[in-house]
Motif scaffolding. Structure first.
Motif, short mmCIF file in Angstrom:
data_model
loop_
_atom_site.label_atom_id
_atom_site.label_comp_id
_atom_site.label_asym_id
_atom_site.label_seq_id
_atom_site.Cartn_x
_atom_site.Cartn_y
_atom_site.Cartn_z
N LYS A 1 0.87 -1.18 0.00
CA LYS A 1 0.00 0.00 0.00
C LYS A 1 0.90 1.22 0.00
O LYS A 1 1.91 1.25 0.71
N TYR B 1 1.12 5.72 -0.33
CA TYR B 1 0.55 7.06 -0.49
C TYR B 1 1.32 7.83 -1.57
O TYR B 1 1.00 8.97 -1.87
N THR C 1 2.73 7.53 -5.58
CA THR C 1 2.51 6.74 -6.79
C THR C 1 3.83 6.15 -7.27
O THR C 1 4.79 6.89 -7.49
N ILE D 1 -3.97 5.26 -4.57
CA ILE D 1 -3.43 5.81 -3.33
C ILE D 1 -4.16 5.20 -2.13
O ILE D 1 -5.39 5.26 -2.04
N GLY D 2 -3.39 4.57 -1.25
CA GLY D 2 -3.95 4.03 -0.02
C GLY D 2 -4.66 2.69 -0.14
O GLY D 2 -5.16 2.16 0.84
N GLU E 1 12.65 10.85 -2.78
CA GLU E 1 12.59 11.96 -1.80
C GLU E 1 11.17 12.28 -1.36
O GLU E 1 10.96 13.01 -0.41
N SER E 2 10.20 11.72 -2.08
CA SER E 2 8.81 11.93 -1.67
C SER E 2 8.40 11.05 -0.50
O SER E 2 7.36 11.27 0.11
N TYR F 1 4.51 5.75 3.07
CA TYR F 1 3.78 6.98 3.37
C TYR F 1 4.61 8.19 2.91
O TYR F 1 5.84 8.14 2.90
N GLY F 2 3.91 9.26 2.60
CA GLY F 2 4.59 10.49 2.22
C GLY F 2 4.97 11.30 3.44
O GLY F 2 4.80 10.87 4.59
N VAL G 1 -2.37 12.64 -1.91
CA VAL G 1 -2.90 11.94 -0.72
C VAL G 1 -4.10 12.68 -0.14
O VAL G 1 -5.12 12.06 0.19
N LEU H 1 -7.52 10.77 0.37
CA LEU H 1 -7.79 10.21 1.70
C LEU H 1 -8.02 11.25 2.78
O LEU H 1 -8.44 10.90 3.89
N GLU I 1 -8.43 4.70 5.11
CA GLU I 1 -8.72 3.59 4.23
C GLU I 1 -10.06 2.94 4.60
O GLU I 1 -10.85 2.57 3.72
#
Lengths: 91, 575
Positions: free
Chosen positions: A17, A19, A21, A31-32, A58-59, A85-86, B239, B243, B277
């Motif tokens: 999973k 956040y 792309t 996303i998610g 870096e994201s 995760y971002g 994001v 979400l 989610e």
């Protein structure tokens, strides 16, 4: 994805999973949303992430495996849940 | 040229006032800080005639700058005794700009204790009797006001919590669907509005004042670049619309700073049940959606609509702070129950964050068990019904906790903490301790860029908090959503914002000048607080944060008082 039905024994199945792309197309990615993917046995988390995100590294703010912060040298195992995760900007 | 609308509630008069030159480059939180320093005695009673309620947009309100429709509400807080600015989305800020209003300043109190509404039209503002509306909560109130004054009317209002003078009461603003879902929640400003006898402000949508620019073409060009930067940021561009802020539930749980059971842990095995989610799964079965803008012109679109089991609208913008503080912090694993709490809070006019923490200290005191969903709702109902215990709860977490004999009360300067345990997220802990607003994440949430176990170290967190407090104060001055600040980590994107300011107001704007707006604002707020009697000794977290190890991370808050005093080192500006 179970080892029992896996045709290629050199691959393991992960639940993934993110956040962010990924640059590589993953079937069913959103996303998610949890999706399944396969990687070679003995793949480290770092190699997996680099393959999926490459110049987009870096994201990434946080990487977790099975709900815990994970280091890049962790060897991925069958059935692992990998979450990307971002950067958190606060609610 | 924008004007001030000064409402003198004691003599029921409204004055159109030319904006003094010294306020021309101030907006939002900075304007509020400046006016409060100039016009009120900081030692005044927050609910007395000496306090003023100020409502305004930011410096970029009325322009097409992305996410520039935040409405600032300010005054001296009855909850903290400090200066307070809380801001909200909704349609009111943009309407104020179209009506040519820089700020509404509400002062004094009606001697006859009458209630009124303030109606503002294109060329007229008037005070109207509120008899018909008194006692209504926000959903019924705004429905009635829209029936009476038009469906497209913008409304700023209080529910009965504000009428009662509850110190945890909010000021609500209608959203683009007409629901009173956007909250300037923190600090009890709803009670300040109520103390002025002001039930609602009704804004006519027919305003036609256009924003003025030194160079409109350059503004539009720089704005286009800034919008692009916001949308290219993975968090604000991808994001948030997918979400919303609830995406933080899983992140905070992994990091071990998700407040759980009244801040007794930072990780919860049921967190997935209250995650974004899970919310998306629920929305897929009964309607509701993600990706809504909380105000016109927002490109981030982090808001959502949450329906009940029958598919009817229950609440809008079920946000992370509401979810964490009424969810994991209370041991409640049902998004439906949390959404119902959110609806009750918006309707009655309560700060959802203060409410969640107050319920949790009640649970810690044994009034109801952790996880008791019906019990949590019954406590809110007690506030609505105005029972003796409900009135106590309405005084907020700290007063309630002390009365119940709770030792672990998660407040700073009387205000409850946000959804980040400061023993793990120490930069935000510094902000909780040193912000002029009390424990407030929107004053400077401070995660490190790359989150890892090193995030738990104390090194660099005072500096990080200081930087974020200035940055967020700047965005609060501009009237921009603080989420838009994320892209300014890249200096070239901050430069676009400087170009926008130069094209709007003229003159040279560089990073130092623009960040100076944030510095000046915090300095003015500190000045106010000092005059109100606050000292460095008030800048600290509750004792248990220093002594009780957070199980999820094995850490305590270990930043010493002398280090905290280095945060916000520009009090000497005193402008």
């Amino acid at each position: 994805m179970s080892e029992n039905i896996r045709k290629n024994s050199n691959l393991i199945g992960l639940c993934f999973k993110s956040y962010i792309t990924p640059i590589e197309t993953i079937e069913g990615f959103a996303i998610g949303k949890k999706c399944l993917c396969e990687v070679a046995v003995n793949t480290t988390l770092g190699i997996f992430i680099l393959k999926l995100f490459n110049q987009n590294m870096e994201s990434i703010g946080l990487i977790a495996v099975n709900g815990q912060i994970a280091s890049e040298d962790r060897i991925l195992l069958e059935g692992d849940q990998v979450d990307i995760y971002g950067f958190m900007i606060g609610g | 040229m924008l004007k001030f609308l000064r409402v003198k509630t004691d003599i029921k008069s409204i004055i159109d006032e030319k904006v003094e030159e010294k306020y021309s480059l101030l907006g939002g939180r900075g304007l509020i800080a400046s006016i409060l320093n100039d016009e009120i005695d900081p030692t005044c009673h927050a609910l007395g005639p000496g306090n003023k309620l100020i409502i305004c947009g930011g410096l970029l309100n009325g322009t097409p700058a992305p996410a520039s429709g935040r409405l600032s509400v300010g005054g001296k807080s009855p909850l903290t005794g400090t200066i307070k600015e809380a801001n909200a989305g909704g349609i009111a800020a943009k309407m104020l700009a179209k009506l040519g209003i820089k700020a509404i300043i509400v002062e004094n109190q009606p001697a006859d204790k009458t209630w009124f509404i303030l109606r503002v039209c294109k060329n007229k503002a008037e005070l109207l009797p509120a008899d018909k509306y008194l006692g209504l909560n926000n959903y019924a109130l705004t429905k009635q006001l829209r029936e009476d004054f038009g469906e497209k009317t913008g409304i700023i209002s209080i529910g009965r919590a504000g009428e009662y003078g509850y110190r945890n009461s909010s000021v609500q603003v209608t959203d683009m669907d007409g629901y009173p879902t956007r909250a300037a929640g923190r600090g009890g400003l709803g009670a300040v509005m109520g103390s002025k006898g002001l039930k609602a402000i009704v804004l006519d949508p027919a305003g036609n004042v256009e924003a003025e620019y030194a160079d409109k073409e350059n503004f539009m060009a720089a704005n286009k670049n800034f919008i692009k930067a916001v949308l290219e940021n993975p968090t604000t561009g991808k994001v948030m619309p997918a979400l919303g802020t609830a995406s933080l539930v899983n992140i905070c749980n992994v990091m071990g700073w998700l407040p759980t059971h009244n801040y007794s842990d930072g990780r919860w095995d049921k967190a997935e049940n209250i995650s974004a989610e899970r919310m998306v799964e629920i929305q897929s079965t009964r309607g509701g959606s993600q990706g809504h803008a909380c105000h016109p012109g927002c490109v981030i679109r982090c808001s959502n609509i949450y329906n009940d089991e029958t598919g009817e609208h229950l609440t809008s913008a079920l946000e992370y702070e509401t979810i964490s503080l009424n969810g994991s912090n209370c041991g409640i694993a049902s998004l439906d129950t949390i959404a119902r709490i959110d609806r009750m809070c918006d309707d009655f006019g309560l700060d959802t964050m203060e409410t969640g923490c107050t319920i949790a200290v009640c649970m810690e005191a044994g009034k109801i068990p952790f996880g008791d969903e019906a019990g949590a709702i019954s406590l809110i109902q007690e506030m609505i019904d105005g029972t003796e215990f409900g009135k106590l709860l309405g005084q907020g977490t700290e007063v309630t906790g002390k009365k119940l004999g709770v030792k672990r009360i998660p407040t700073v300067k009387g205000q409850s903490m946000a959804g980040y345990d400061p023993r793990a997220l120490k930069g935000t802990g510094v902000t909780y301790a040193t912000s002029p607003m009390g424990a407030d994440h929107t004053a400077g949430n401070a995660p490190t860029r790359n989150m890892s176990k090193e995030s738990y170290d104390k090194e660099g967190k005072v500096e990080l908090s200081t930087k974020m407090q200035v940055l967020f104060a700047l965005f609060d001055c501009l009237g921009l959503c603080i989420f838009a600040a994320a892209c300014t980590a890249d200096p070239k994107n901050l430069a676009f914002l400087c170009e926008m300011m130069a094209a709007k107001f003229g003159g040279e704007w560089d990073a130092n000048r623009i960040m100076g707006l944030g510095q000046q604002t915090v300095a003015l707020e500190k000045k106010f607080n000092q005059a109100a009697g606050f000292t460095d000794k008030d800048d600290k977290l509750p004792d248990f944060m220093y002594t009780e190890t957070l199980p999820s991370t094995g850490t305590v808050f270990d930043i010493a008082d002398e280090e905290l005093r280095k945060a916000i080192p520009f009090g000497a500006l005193n402008q």
